[in-house]
Design an enzyme around this catalytic site. Sequence first.
Site, short mmCIF file in Angstrom:
data_model
loop_
_atom_site.label_atom_id
_atom_site.label_comp_id
_atom_site.label_asym_id
_atom_site.label_seq_id
_atom_site.Cartn_x
_atom_site.Cartn_y
_atom_site.Cartn_z
N GLU A 1 -34.75 54.52 -19.52
CA GLU A 1 -34.48 53.38 -18.64
C GLU A 1 -35.51 52.29 -18.90
O GLU A 1 -36.71 52.58 -18.91
CB GLU A 1 -34.50 53.83 -17.17
CG GLU A 1 -34.45 52.72 -16.14
CD GLU A 1 -33.20 51.83 -16.24
OE1 GLU A 1 -32.08 52.36 -16.14
OE2 GLU A 1 -33.36 50.60 -16.45
N GLY B 1 -32.47 53.63 -11.04
CA GLY B 1 -31.48 53.33 -9.99
C GLY B 1 -30.44 52.29 -10.39
O GLY B 1 -29.44 52.13 -9.70
N GLY B 2 -30.71 51.56 -11.48
CA GLY B 2 -29.70 50.62 -12.00
C GLY B 2 -29.38 49.48 -11.05
O GLY B 2 -30.12 49.20 -10.10
N CYS C 1 -26.86 49.14 -8.90
CA CYS C 1 -26.48 49.54 -7.53
C CYS C 1 -27.70 49.58 -6.61
O CYS C 1 -27.69 48.97 -5.54
CB CYS C 1 -25.79 50.91 -7.56
SG CYS C 1 -25.54 51.59 -5.92
N GLY D 1 -15.86 31.72 -7.50
CA GLY D 1 -15.28 33.07 -7.59
C GLY D 1 -15.29 33.74 -6.23
O GLY D 1 -16.35 34.05 -5.69
N VAL E 1 -15.34 40.13 -5.08
CA VAL E 1 -16.12 40.98 -4.19
C VAL E 1 -17.51 40.40 -3.91
O VAL E 1 -17.91 40.23 -2.75
CB VAL E 1 -16.25 42.40 -4.78
CG1 VAL E 1 -16.92 43.33 -3.80
CG2 VAL E 1 -14.88 42.95 -5.16
N HIS F 1 -10.85 59.94 19.89
CA HIS F 1 -10.60 58.73 20.68
C HIS F 1 -11.81 58.49 21.58
O HIS F 1 -12.33 59.45 22.14
CB HIS F 1 -9.34 58.92 21.53
CG HIS F 1 -9.12 57.80 22.51
ND1 HIS F 1 -8.58 56.60 22.12
CD2 HIS F 1 -9.41 57.69 23.83
CE1 HIS F 1 -8.52 55.80 23.17
NE2 HIS F 1 -9.02 56.43 24.22
P1 NAI Z 1 -14.69 40.01 -9.30
O1 NAI Z 1 -13.91 40.32 -10.51
O2 NAI Z 1 -14.57 40.85 -8.09
O3 NAI Z 1 -14.34 38.50 -8.83
C1 NAI Z 1 -14.46 37.40 -9.64
C2 NAI Z 1 -13.56 36.30 -9.07
O4 NAI Z 1 -13.85 35.09 -9.72
C3 NAI Z 1 -12.08 36.59 -9.27
O5 NAI Z 1 -11.41 36.47 -8.04
C4 NAI Z 1 -11.65 35.51 -10.27
O6 NAI Z 1 -10.33 35.12 -10.09
C5 NAI Z 1 -12.63 34.40 -9.96
N1 NAI Z 1 -12.93 33.49 -11.08
C6 NAI Z 1 -13.22 33.82 -12.36
N2 NAI Z 1 -13.51 32.71 -13.07
C7 NAI Z 1 -13.42 31.65 -12.21
C8 NAI Z 1 -13.63 30.25 -12.32
N3 NAI Z 1 -14.02 29.69 -13.47
N4 NAI Z 1 -13.43 29.47 -11.23
C9 NAI Z 1 -13.05 30.02 -10.05
N5 NAI Z 1 -12.84 31.35 -9.87
C10 NAI Z 1 -13.04 32.15 -10.93
O7 NAI Z 1 -16.21 39.89 -9.80
P2 NAI Z 1 -17.56 39.82 -8.97
O8 NAI Z 1 -17.33 39.34 -7.58
O9 NAI Z 1 -18.49 39.05 -9.85
O10 NAI Z 1 -18.00 41.33 -8.88
C11 NAI Z 1 -18.31 42.06 -10.08
C12 NAI Z 1 -18.04 43.53 -9.95
O11 NAI Z 1 -18.93 44.13 -9.04
C13 NAI Z 1 -16.63 43.81 -9.46
O12 NAI Z 1 -15.99 44.62 -10.40
C14 NAI Z 1 -16.82 44.55 -8.17
O13 NAI Z 1 -15.92 45.63 -8.03
C15 NAI Z 1 -18.26 45.03 -8.21
N6 NAI Z 1 -18.81 44.97 -6.87
C16 NAI Z 1 -18.38 45.88 -5.96
C17 NAI Z 1 -18.84 45.82 -4.66
C18 NAI Z 1 -18.31 46.77 -3.67
O14 NAI Z 1 -17.64 47.72 -4.06
N7 NAI Z 1 -18.53 46.55 -2.38
C19 NAI Z 1 -19.81 44.81 -4.24
C20 NAI Z 1 -20.13 43.89 -5.25
C21 NAI Z 1 -19.66 43.99 -6.53
#
Ligand code: NAI
Length: 442
Positions: A10, A15-16, A18, A157, A160, A417
């Site tokens: 590493e 822990g990376g 996350c 964007g 998430v 409940h």
């Molecule tokens: P994401 O793929 O969830 O969202 C990116 C968004 O940006 C999409 O809705 C897309 O349509 C939009 N987009 C892309 N290019 C654009 C542009 N030029 N202009 C406007 N909109 C644009 O990616 P995000 O939010 O960066 O997250 C990355 C990863 O991290 C995801 O795969 C997610 O699953 C993971 N993650 C998971 C979490 C959780 O499970 N609670 C929390 C945070 C991240």
Amino acid sequence: MKGAKVAVVEMDKLGGVCLNRGCIPSKALIASAEQYKKMKNSAAFGISLSAPPIYDWLAMRERKDKIVSGLVGGISSLFKSHGVEHFSGFGKITGKNEVTVIDEDNNETKLKTDNIIIATGSRAASIPAFPIDGKRILTSDHLLELEHLPKSILIIGAGVIGCEWACMLSMLDVQVTMVEMLDHALPMEDTDSSKLFERELKKMKVDLYTKTKVESIGPADEGVQVKLSNDKVINVNQVLVSIGRKFNTEDMGLEEAGIKMEKNGSIKTTADMRTNIKNIFAIGDVRGEILLAYTATHDGTVAVDNALGEKVKKDYLGVPSVIFTHPEVASVGMNEDEAKKKHKELAVGKFPLRALGKAHAENEIAGEVKVIADKKTDKVLGIHAVGVHATEIIHSAVVAVNRGLTATELGSIIFGHPVVSEAVMEAAHDVHKMSVHLAKKK
Ligand code: NAI
């Protein structure tokens, strides 16, 4: 635990993403923001404060750092207790059975091994049009370490990361604008969930522009000026770019080792987590299939079992999505559009949180649970939740989808409940229009 001799290479803290820059620090800050919001709304609970609450961002950051460093230390202790050797440095595959560790002083240590597991993850993606400088144009990594919060931010964007940060910053009184090129915020979720969530964003006074692109970003007096494809010009202090992730596969000797890659830079793997080279495995984000910490954990156990001679394949049936927005959004299985494509006829049940005693007790009545079933077989295909504790209550839904329950079976299980999870059972009843806690449907 399975008797193998293990070394972990590493280059950063254990822990990376996350633990250090993703799930855990963001959830620690979200908890602080929610606490602040609750205190501002304390009158609703019959509590009056002698002065309005004031938050201290640096103290919130310190709390977050303490949580993270405690957990990082926990990994170190676990390594010691299980006899896992930790090498600090950049790992490069220099042979089918060799990894070279290059430390910060450029010293090299060669490790010989029967199997290699690549778990190098991903990082925030950027595009040349939005040059990330860490000052005005940021990724979520920069947000975590800000010295002070901006007054206003524009988030590119509404996926998430964008939506979690939008809610957190809005709860901390930052004026948030979001730009999403697709039709909805959280476009990968069921459209009903996205619409419900968008309504809540509006109540929080977050400006959301969907089907919109950013045309240009330029400097302005107190930050940046952003021009949108809908001709709007917005001045904000800072911009967050959250448009997806890029895979960490560069300079690791993968091409030289003959490991096959996808065009997007992720590593090709089969369901047993093997790359095209039998003793080299890849797990987690770097495979490019699902970018979630918890599927990466599953991938890891599959890879280890196969490396040690078992024959195991990944099982992604019923992987939940848990999004820590306000309100929370969670789901498992198919959304309604996907289900419509694969099944002849659907039966859909919905239960609003405002019909639940516990939601009223918590003063959090926004949201609903939706159960999608195949009309003929009654099998549950997907469950979608928006609302308080959605990320917790979804786990009863996960069991239902993973074990292939019918809506009737799910509805016949006795839930406690008063709990918010009752909405899952009630929505299952509503699949057959049999929820006694909903007005009779005409
Ligand atoms: P994401 O793929 O969830 O969202 C990116 C968004 O940006 C999409 O809705 C897309 O349509 C939009 N987009 C892309 N290019 C654009 C542009 N030029 N202009 C406007 N909109 C644009 O990616 P995000 O939010 O960066 O997250 C990355 C990863 O991290 C995801 O795969 C997610 O699953 C993971 N993650 C998971 C979490 C959780 O499970 N609670 C929390 C945070 C991240």
